[in-house]
Design a protein around this motif. Sequence first.
Motif, PDB file in Angstrom:
ATOM      1  N   VAL A  72     -43.760  48.977 -34.748  1.00  0.00           N
ATOM      2  CA  VAL A  72     -43.252  47.786 -34.068  1.00  0.00           C
ATOM      3  C   VAL A  72     -43.944  46.572 -34.673  1.00  0.00           C
ATOM      4  CG1 VAL A  72     -42.910  46.664 -31.843  1.00  0.00           C
ATOM      5  CG2 VAL A  72     -42.997  49.157 -31.961  1.00  0.00           C
ATOM      6  N   ILE A  73     -43.144  45.559 -35.036  1.00  0.00           N
ATOM      7  CA  ILE A  73     -43.666  44.385 -35.734  1.00  0.00           C
ATOM      8  C   ILE A  73     -43.301  43.120 -34.957  1.00  0.00           C
ATOM      9  CG2 ILE A  73     -43.564  43.038 -37.872  1.00  0.00           C
ATOM     10  CD1 ILE A  73     -42.820  45.728 -39.265  1.00  0.00           C
ATOM     11  N   LYS A  74     -44.275  42.219 -34.845  1.00  0.00           N
ATOM     12  CA  LYS A  74     -44.054  40.917 -34.222  1.00  0.00           C
ATOM     13  C   LYS A  74     -44.836  39.870 -34.999  1.00  0.00           C
ATOM     14  CE  LYS A  74     -44.247  38.343 -29.958  1.00  0.00           C
ATOM     15  NZ  LYS A  74     -44.491  38.377 -28.525  1.00  0.00           N
ATOM     16  N   ASP A  75     -44.181  38.788 -35.348  1.00  0.00           N
ATOM     17  CA  ASP A  75     -44.801  37.696 -36.104  1.00  0.00           C
ATOM     18  C   ASP A  75     -45.448  38.195 -37.396  1.00  0.00           C
ATOM     19  OD1 ASP A  75     -44.038  35.851 -34.137  1.00  0.00           O
ATOM     20  OD2 ASP A  75     -45.881  36.204 -32.988  1.00  0.00           O
ATOM     21  N   GLY A  76     -44.812  39.176 -38.043  1.00  0.00           N
ATOM     22  CA  GLY A  76     -45.313  39.684 -39.315  1.00  0.00           C
ATOM     23  C   GLY A  76     -46.499  40.621 -39.213  1.00  0.00           C
ATOM     24  N   ARG A  77     -46.839  41.050 -38.007  1.00  0.00           N
ATOM     25  CA  ARG A  77     -47.980  41.940 -37.808  1.00  0.00           C
ATOM     26  C   ARG A  77     -47.546  43.210 -37.091  1.00  0.00           C
ATOM     27  NH1 ARG A  77     -53.363  39.171 -37.486  1.00  0.00           N
ATOM     28  NH2 ARG A  77     -52.987  37.099 -38.332  1.00  0.00           N
ATOM     29  N   PHE A  78     -48.190  44.313 -37.451  1.00  0.00           N
ATOM     30  CA  PHE A  78     -47.960  45.572 -36.750  1.00  0.00           C
ATOM     31  C   PHE A  78     -48.600  45.462 -35.372  1.00  0.00           C
ATOM     32  CE2 PHE A  78     -47.686  46.719 -41.179  1.00  0.00           C
ATOM     33  CZ  PHE A  78     -46.677  47.668 -41.223  1.00  0.00           C
ATOM     34  N   ILE A  79     -47.817  45.660 -34.323  1.00  0.00           N
ATOM     35  CA  ILE A  79     -48.398  45.615 -32.974  1.00  0.00           C
ATOM     36  C   ILE A  79     -48.463  47.000 -32.339  1.00  0.00           C
ATOM     37  CG2 ILE A  79     -47.816  43.209 -32.560  1.00  0.00           C
ATOM     38  CD1 ILE A  79     -45.478  44.157 -30.831  1.00  0.00           C
ATOM     39  N   ALA A  80     -47.712  47.959 -32.903  1.00  0.00           N
ATOM     40  CA  ALA A  80     -47.780  49.334 -32.395  1.00  0.00           C
ATOM     41  C   ALA A  80     -47.279  50.293 -33.464  1.00  0.00           C
ATOM     42  CB  ALA A  80     -46.949  49.488 -31.130  1.00  0.00           C
ATOM     43  N   VAL A  81     -47.934  51.436 -33.547  1.00  0.00           N
ATOM     44  CA  VAL A  81     -47.537  52.512 -34.455  1.00  0.00           C
ATOM     45  C   VAL A  81     -47.685  53.801 -33.676  1.00  0.00           C
ATOM     46  CG1 VAL A  81     -48.042  53.711 -36.609  1.00  0.00           C
ATOM     47  CG2 VAL A  81     -48.360  51.248 -36.483  1.00  0.00           C
ATOM     48  N   GLY A  82     -46.646  54.639 -33.705  1.00  0.00           N
ATOM     49  CA  GLY A  82     -46.750  55.882 -32.946  1.00  0.00           C
ATOM     50  C   GLY A  82     -45.483  56.701 -32.983  1.00  0.00           C
ATOM     51  N   GLY A  83     -45.245  57.407 -31.885  1.00  0.00           N
ATOM     52  CA  GLY A  83     -44.109  58.313 -31.794  1.00  0.00           C
ATOM     53  C   GLY A  83     -42.880  57.661 -31.188  1.00  0.00           C
ATOM     54  N   ASP A  84     -41.872  58.485 -30.955  1.00  0.00           N
ATOM     55  CA  ASP A  84     -40.589  58.005 -30.457  1.00  0.00           C
ATOM     56  C   ASP A  84     -40.676  57.340 -29.085  1.00  0.00           C
ATOM     57  OD1 ASP A  84     -38.976  58.612 -32.637  1.00  0.00           O
ATOM     58  OD2 ASP A  84     -38.724  60.688 -31.996  1.00  0.00           O
ATOM     59  N   SER A  85     -41.712  57.600 -28.331  1.00  0.00           N
ATOM     60  CA  SER A  85     -41.834  56.979 -27.006  1.00  0.00           C
ATOM     61  C   SER A  85     -41.956  55.457 -27.103  1.00  0.00           C
ATOM     62  CB  SER A  85     -43.033  57.554 -26.259  1.00  0.00           C
ATOM     63  OG  SER A  85     -44.230  57.241 -26.929  1.00  0.00           O
ATOM     64  N   LEU A  86     -42.372  54.935 -28.250  1.00  0.00           N
ATOM     65  CA  LEU A  86     -42.491  53.481 -28.432  1.00  0.00           C
ATOM     66  C   LEU A  86     -41.136  52.794 -28.393  1.00  0.00           C
ATOM     67  CD1 LEU A  86     -45.192  53.093 -31.229  1.00  0.00           C
ATOM     68  CD2 LEU A  86     -45.417  52.599 -28.804  1.00  0.00           C
ATOM     69  N   ARG A  87     -40.081  53.511 -28.737  1.00  0.00           N
ATOM     70  CA  ARG A  87     -38.745  52.901 -28.758  1.00  0.00           C
ATOM     71  C   ARG A  87     -38.356  52.364 -27.386  1.00  0.00           C
ATOM     72  NH1 ARG A  87     -34.532  56.692 -31.708  1.00  0.00           N
ATOM     73  NH2 ARG A  87     -33.255  54.862 -31.322  1.00  0.00           N
ATOM     74  N   ALA A  88     -38.739  53.041 -26.333  1.00  0.00           N
ATOM     75  CA  ALA A  88     -38.384  52.617 -24.979  1.00  0.00           C
ATOM     76  C   ALA A  88     -39.346  51.580 -24.408  1.00  0.00           C
ATOM     77  CB  ALA A  88     -38.345  53.829 -24.064  1.00  0.00           C
ATOM     78  N   GLN A  89     -40.462  51.362 -25.070  1.00  0.00           N
ATOM     79  CA  GLN A  89     -41.493  50.479 -24.531  1.00  0.00           C
ATOM     80  C   GLN A  89     -41.366  49.036 -24.982  1.00  0.00           C
ATOM     81  OE1 GLN A  89     -45.381  52.094 -25.310  1.00  0.00           O
ATOM     82  NE2 GLN A  89     -44.783  54.136 -24.643  1.00  0.00           N
ATOM     83  N   PHE A  90     -40.552  48.756 -26.006  1.00  0.00           N
ATOM     84  CA  PHE A  90     -40.453  47.408 -26.559  1.00  0.00           C
ATOM     85  C   PHE A  90     -39.014  46.924 -26.589  1.00  0.00           C
ATOM     86  CE2 PHE A  90     -44.497  48.869 -28.137  1.00  0.00           C
ATOM     87  CZ  PHE A  90     -45.287  47.730 -28.072  1.00  0.00           C
ATOM     88  N   ASP A  91     -38.851  45.622 -26.445  1.00  0.00           N
ATOM     89  CA  ASP A  91     -37.550  44.965 -26.565  1.00  0.00           C
ATOM     90  C   ASP A  91     -37.545  44.237 -27.908  1.00  0.00           C
ATOM     91  OD1 ASP A  91     -35.097  43.861 -26.107  1.00  0.00           O
ATOM     92  OD2 ASP A  91     -35.849  42.298 -24.755  1.00  0.00           O
ATOM     93  N   ALA A  92     -36.920  44.850 -28.916  1.00  0.00           N
ATOM     94  CA  ALA A  92     -36.942  44.299 -30.269  1.00  0.00           C
ATOM     95  C   ALA A  92     -35.655  43.543 -30.577  1.00  0.00           C
ATOM     96  CB  ALA A  92     -37.115  45.424 -31.289  1.00  0.00           C
ATOM     97  N   LYS A  93     -35.802  42.419 -31.291  1.00  0.00           N
ATOM     98  CA  LYS A  93     -34.640  41.638 -31.734  1.00  0.00           C
ATOM     99  C   LYS A  93     -33.806  42.439 -32.727  1.00  0.00           C
ATOM    100  CE  LYS A  93     -37.069  37.223 -31.414  1.00  0.00           C
ATOM    101  NZ  LYS A  93     -37.601  36.116 -32.212  1.00  0.00           N
ATOM    102  N   GLN A  94     -34.484  43.220 -33.543  1.00  0.00           N
ATOM    103  CA  GLN A  94     -33.805  43.974 -34.592  1.00  0.00           C
ATOM    104  C   GLN A  94     -34.400  45.380 -34.660  1.00  0.00           C
ATOM    105  OE1 GLN A  94     -34.284  42.176 -38.437  1.00  0.00           O
ATOM    106  NE2 GLN A  94     -32.729  43.450 -39.392  1.00  0.00           N
ATOM    107  N   THR A  95     -33.548  46.387 -34.878  1.00  0.00           N
ATOM    108  CA  THR A  95     -34.020  47.752 -35.058  1.00  0.00           C
ATOM    109  C   THR A  95     -33.516  48.264 -36.396  1.00  0.00           C
ATOM    110  OG1 THR A  95     -32.121  48.672 -33.896  1.00  0.00           O
ATOM    111  CG2 THR A  95     -34.104  48.272 -32.580  1.00  0.00           C
ATOM    112  N   LEU A  96     -34.282  49.169 -36.971  1.00  0.00           N
ATOM    113  CA  LEU A  96     -33.926  49.737 -38.282  1.00  0.00           C
ATOM    114  C   LEU A  96     -34.163  51.222 -38.243  1.00  0.00           C
ATOM    115  CD1 LEU A  96     -33.204  49.304 -41.297  1.00  0.00           C
ATOM    116  CD2 LEU A  96     -35.643  49.021 -41.708  1.00  0.00           C
ATOM    117  N   ASP A  97     -33.123  52.003 -38.534  1.00  0.00           N
ATOM    118  CA  ASP A  97     -33.228  53.443 -38.614  1.00  0.00           C
ATOM    119  C   ASP A  97     -33.594  53.782 -40.052  1.00  0.00           C
ATOM    120  OD1 ASP A  97     -32.982  56.199 -38.617  1.00  0.00           O
ATOM    121  OD2 ASP A  97     -30.955  56.221 -37.813  1.00  0.00           O
ATOM    122  N   ALA A  98     -34.839  54.208 -40.250  1.00  0.00           N
ATOM    123  CA  ALA A  98     -35.304  54.497 -41.603  1.00  0.00           C
ATOM    124  C   ALA A  98     -34.835  55.863 -42.025  1.00  0.00           C
ATOM    125  CB  ALA A  98     -36.828  54.407 -41.664  1.00  0.00           C
TER     126      ALA A  98
END
Length: 75
Positions: free
Chosen positions: A49-75
Amino acid sequence: MQQFTLRWLCFFWASSLWLACSKPKADLLVYNAHIFTVNEAFDTAQVVVIKDGRFIAVGGDSLRAQFDAKQTLDA
């Protein structure tokens, strides 16, 4: 006075509920990725998870439900 206190308590309760339900904002959420960390155990992660050009969280799939992102990317 008692009516004023009741209104204040209702307002405080509603505000607390709204804040508790809102998710932290992020600019970008990348998921289904293979991320290699450089910690002591060299753990791997699937989401970043990235905000203002910085990593704010790195982890497992549970992070997807914890943040409201402007943009998502399926790598």
